[in-house]
Design a protein around this motif. Structure first.
Motif, PDB file in Angstrom:
ATOM      1  N   GLU A   1      -3.944  12.157   3.542  1.00  0.00           N
ATOM      2  CA  GLU A   1      -4.548  13.144   4.425  1.00  0.00           C
ATOM      3  C   GLU A   1      -5.340  12.508   5.557  1.00  0.00           C
ATOM      4  OE1 GLU A   1      -6.873  15.876   2.156  1.00  0.00           O
ATOM      5  OE2 GLU A   1      -5.257  16.324   0.735  1.00  0.00           O
ATOM      6  N   SER A   2      -5.755  11.241   5.375  1.00  0.00           N
ATOM      7  CA  SER A   2      -6.568  10.591   6.398  1.00  0.00           C
ATOM      8  C   SER A   2      -6.231   9.110   6.458  1.00  0.00           C
ATOM      9  CB  SER A   2      -8.062  10.784   6.101  1.00  0.00           C
ATOM     10  OG  SER A   2      -8.870  10.072   7.013  1.00  0.00           O
ATOM     11  N   LEU A   3      -5.925   8.620   7.694  1.00  0.00           N
ATOM     12  CA  LEU A   3      -5.673   7.209   7.942  1.00  0.00           C
ATOM     13  C   LEU A   3      -6.597   6.747   9.058  1.00  0.00           C
ATOM     14  CD1 LEU A   3      -1.789   6.734   7.906  1.00  0.00           C
ATOM     15  CD2 LEU A   3      -3.439   5.756   6.305  1.00  0.00           C
ATOM     16  N   ASP A   4      -7.355   5.686   8.807  1.00  0.00           N
ATOM     17  CA  ASP A   4      -8.267   5.154   9.818  1.00  0.00           C
ATOM     18  C   ASP A   4      -8.086   3.642   9.895  1.00  0.00           C
ATOM     19  OD1 ASP A   4     -10.258   4.519  11.578  1.00  0.00           O
ATOM     20  OD2 ASP A   4     -11.812   5.725  10.604  1.00  0.00           O
TER      21      ASP A   4
ATOM     22  N   ILE B   1       0.841  -1.201   0.000  1.00  0.00           N
ATOM     23  CA  ILE B   1       0.000   0.000   0.000  1.00  0.00           C
ATOM     24  C   ILE B   1       0.876   1.251   0.000  1.00  0.00           C
ATOM     25  CG2 ILE B   1      -1.691   1.313   1.363  1.00  0.00           C
ATOM     26  CD1 ILE B   1      -3.000  -1.215   2.179  1.00  0.00           C
ATOM     27  N   GLY B   2       2.085   1.128   0.505  1.00  0.00           N
ATOM     28  CA  GLY B   2       2.995   2.266   0.504  1.00  0.00           C
ATOM     29  C   GLY B   2       3.402   2.730  -0.875  1.00  0.00           C
ATOM     30  N   ASN B   3       3.090   1.955  -1.906  1.00  0.00           N
ATOM     31  CA  ASN B   3       3.408   2.342  -3.288  1.00  0.00           C
ATOM     32  C   ASN B   3       2.365   3.263  -3.904  1.00  0.00           C
ATOM     33  OD1 ASN B   3       5.709   0.687  -3.183  1.00  0.00           O
ATOM     34  ND2 ASN B   3       4.550  -1.094  -3.878  1.00  0.00           N
ATOM     35  N   LEU B   4       1.251   3.475  -3.202  1.00  0.00           N
ATOM     36  CA  LEU B   4       0.174   4.313  -3.747  1.00  0.00           C
ATOM     37  C   LEU B   4       0.500   5.777  -3.463  1.00  0.00           C
ATOM     38  CD1 LEU B   4      -2.855   2.147  -2.555  1.00  0.00           C
ATOM     39  CD2 LEU B   4      -1.551   1.985  -4.684  1.00  0.00           C
ATOM     40  N   LYS B   5       1.306   6.350  -4.311  1.00  0.00           N
ATOM     41  CA  LYS B   5       1.878   7.672  -4.062  1.00  0.00           C
ATOM     42  C   LYS B   5       0.848   8.789  -4.015  1.00  0.00           C
ATOM     43  CE  LYS B   5       6.023   5.930  -4.111  1.00  0.00           C
ATOM     44  NZ  LYS B   5       6.840   5.823  -2.893  1.00  0.00           N
ATOM     45  N   ILE B   6      -0.282   8.610  -4.710  1.00  0.00           N
ATOM     46  CA  ILE B   6      -1.265   9.697  -4.738  1.00  0.00           C
ATOM     47  C   ILE B   6      -2.477   9.400  -3.859  1.00  0.00           C
ATOM     48  CG2 ILE B   6      -0.558  10.415  -7.058  1.00  0.00           C
ATOM     49  CD1 ILE B   6      -3.052   9.030  -8.150  1.00  0.00           C
ATOM     50  N   LEU B   7      -2.392   8.357  -3.023  1.00  0.00           N
ATOM     51  CA  LEU B   7      -3.496   8.012  -2.136  1.00  0.00           C
ATOM     52  C   LEU B   7      -3.677   9.096  -1.076  1.00  0.00           C
ATOM     53  CD1 LEU B   7      -5.569   5.760  -1.510  1.00  0.00           C
ATOM     54  CD2 LEU B   7      -3.902   4.835   0.105  1.00  0.00           C
ATOM     55  N   LYS B   8      -4.921   9.530  -0.873  1.00  0.00           N
ATOM     56  CA  LYS B   8      -5.215  10.592   0.083  1.00  0.00           C
ATOM     57  C   LYS B   8      -6.059  10.115   1.261  1.00  0.00           C
ATOM     58  CE  LYS B   8      -4.828  14.510  -3.093  1.00  0.00           C
ATOM     59  NZ  LYS B   8      -5.459  15.749  -3.587  1.00  0.00           N
ATOM     60  N   TYR B   9      -6.907   9.118   1.042  1.00  0.00           N
ATOM     61  CA  TYR B   9      -7.797   8.637   2.099  1.00  0.00           C
ATOM     62  C   TYR B   9      -7.737   7.116   2.145  1.00  0.00           C
ATOM     63  CZ  TYR B   9      -9.607  13.356   1.403  1.00  0.00           C
ATOM     64  OH  TYR B   9      -9.715  14.708   1.249  1.00  0.00           O
ATOM     65  N   LEU B  10      -7.411   6.579   3.323  1.00  0.00           N
ATOM     66  CA  LEU B  10      -7.334   5.134   3.502  1.00  0.00           C
ATOM     67  C   LEU B  10      -8.091   4.764   4.773  1.00  0.00           C
ATOM     68  CD1 LEU B  10      -6.292   2.334   2.751  1.00  0.00           C
ATOM     69  CD2 LEU B  10      -4.184   2.859   4.004  1.00  0.00           C
ATOM     70  N   ASN B  11      -9.122   3.943   4.586  1.00  0.00           N
ATOM     71  CA  ASN B  11      -9.962   3.544   5.718  1.00  0.00           C
ATOM     72  C   ASN B  11     -10.070   2.027   5.743  1.00  0.00           C
ATOM     73  OD1 ASN B  11     -11.860   3.168   7.724  1.00  0.00           O
ATOM     74  ND2 ASN B  11     -13.307   4.696   6.947  1.00  0.00           N
ATOM     75  N   LEU B  12      -9.449   1.411   6.741  1.00  0.00           N
ATOM     76  CA  LEU B  12      -9.517  -0.044   6.927  1.00  0.00           C
ATOM     77  C   LEU B  12     -10.128  -0.383   8.277  1.00  0.00           C
ATOM     78  CD1 LEU B  12      -5.943  -1.020   5.627  1.00  0.00           C
ATOM     79  CD2 LEU B  12      -8.094  -0.956   4.338  1.00  0.00           C
ATOM     80  N   SER B  13     -10.913   0.492   8.813  1.00  0.00           N
ATOM     81  CA  SER B  13     -11.459   0.330  10.162  1.00  0.00           C
ATOM     82  C   SER B  13     -12.530  -0.752  10.214  1.00  0.00           C
ATOM     83  CB  SER B  13     -12.048   1.665  10.649  1.00  0.00           C
ATOM     84  OG  SER B  13     -13.145   2.060   9.839  1.00  0.00           O
ATOM     85  N   HIS B  14     -12.788  -1.228  11.461  1.00  0.00           N
ATOM     86  CA  HIS B  14     -13.855  -2.200  11.734  1.00  0.00           C
ATOM     87  C   HIS B  14     -13.684  -3.479  10.914  1.00  0.00           C
ATOM     88  CE1 HIS B  14     -16.246   0.586  14.237  1.00  0.00           C
ATOM     89  NE2 HIS B  14     -15.818   1.518  13.388  1.00  0.00           N
TER      90      HIS B  14
END
Length: 217
Positions: free
Chosen positions: A68-71, A37-50
């Motif tokens: 910008e957002s990690l959950d 997932i660290g290769n996604l250079k333009i990723l801004k929002y990542l939500n893996l909660s619950h």
């Protein structure tokens, strides 16, 4: 994995590097978070909660320079929070609550702006902004500088010795004043308040010595 993109189901065999938002929350995913997932250079929002994700948070997530957002809340993640995440200068929201994370919380860059809500439910975490203090290698607790200064100020200025001296002096003065009030019977209302109405203090009468008289012959 089959995703619905713009109203159409699409089979995804690998993570597309063009994704800017990934929300896989509230599923039944297990296993570790893929380091790729660290290769996604333009990723801004990542939500893996619950979910039921386990293992460590990959240090490769520090390469998400646009994030910008990690959950990752409400999983079973363990280990320490990677210091590499402090490189995420655009990170505005972080939620790592309700996991099994341990160790000291990083406090540099964006991490100094996150509040207690980002880390609650991790009994092994310590350090600011949590109340739980971390321990140094020698086993002593690390206290915030403000608390240490306040304690030293109390010891230097208003220590227990001063308090004891103050109470002792007040006790002696109080006994002296009380004795004088009882001795003189004034103020009368105060004496009657403690000893009852009609109380009279019996003073000793001084006996005047009779002057010797000359006996006439």
């Amino acid at each position: 994995m089959t995703l619905s993109l713009k109203g159409q189901d699409r089979l995804i065999k690998r993570i597309l590097e063009t994704f800017t938002t990934i929300d896989l929350s509230s599923n039944r995913f297990t296993g570790n978070i893929p380091p790729c997932i660290g290769n996604l250079k333009i990723l801004k929002y990542l939500n893996l909660s619950h979910n039921t994700l386990m293992g460590h948070i990959p240090s490769s997530l520090g390469n998400l320079s646009e994030i910008e957002s990690l959950d990752f809340s409400t999983n079973k993640l363990d280990g320490e929070i990677p210091n590499e995440l402090t490189r995420l200068t655009f990170l505005a929201k972080l939620n790592l609550s309700i996991n099994n994370l341990v160790g000291k919380i990083p406090r540099s860059n964006q991490f100094s702006t996150f509040e207690n809500d980002s880390y609650v439910g991790n009994l092994g975490l310590c350090g600011l902004p949590l109340i739980r203090k971390c321990k140094e290698d020698d086993g002593k607790s690390i206290q915030p500088a403000e608390e240490v200064d306040d304690e030293n100020e109390f010891i230097d200025g208003f220590g227990w010795r001063c308090v004891v001296m103050g109470y002792g002096s007040g006790f002696i003065v109080g006994i002296g004043i009380g004795y004088m009030i009882i001795r003189s019977g004034r103020p009368r209302w105060l004496v009657e308040f403690f000893f009852g109405v009609g109380y009279k203090y019996k003073t000793k009468k001084k006996r005047n010595r009779a002057a010797p008289t000359c006996m006439g012959t």
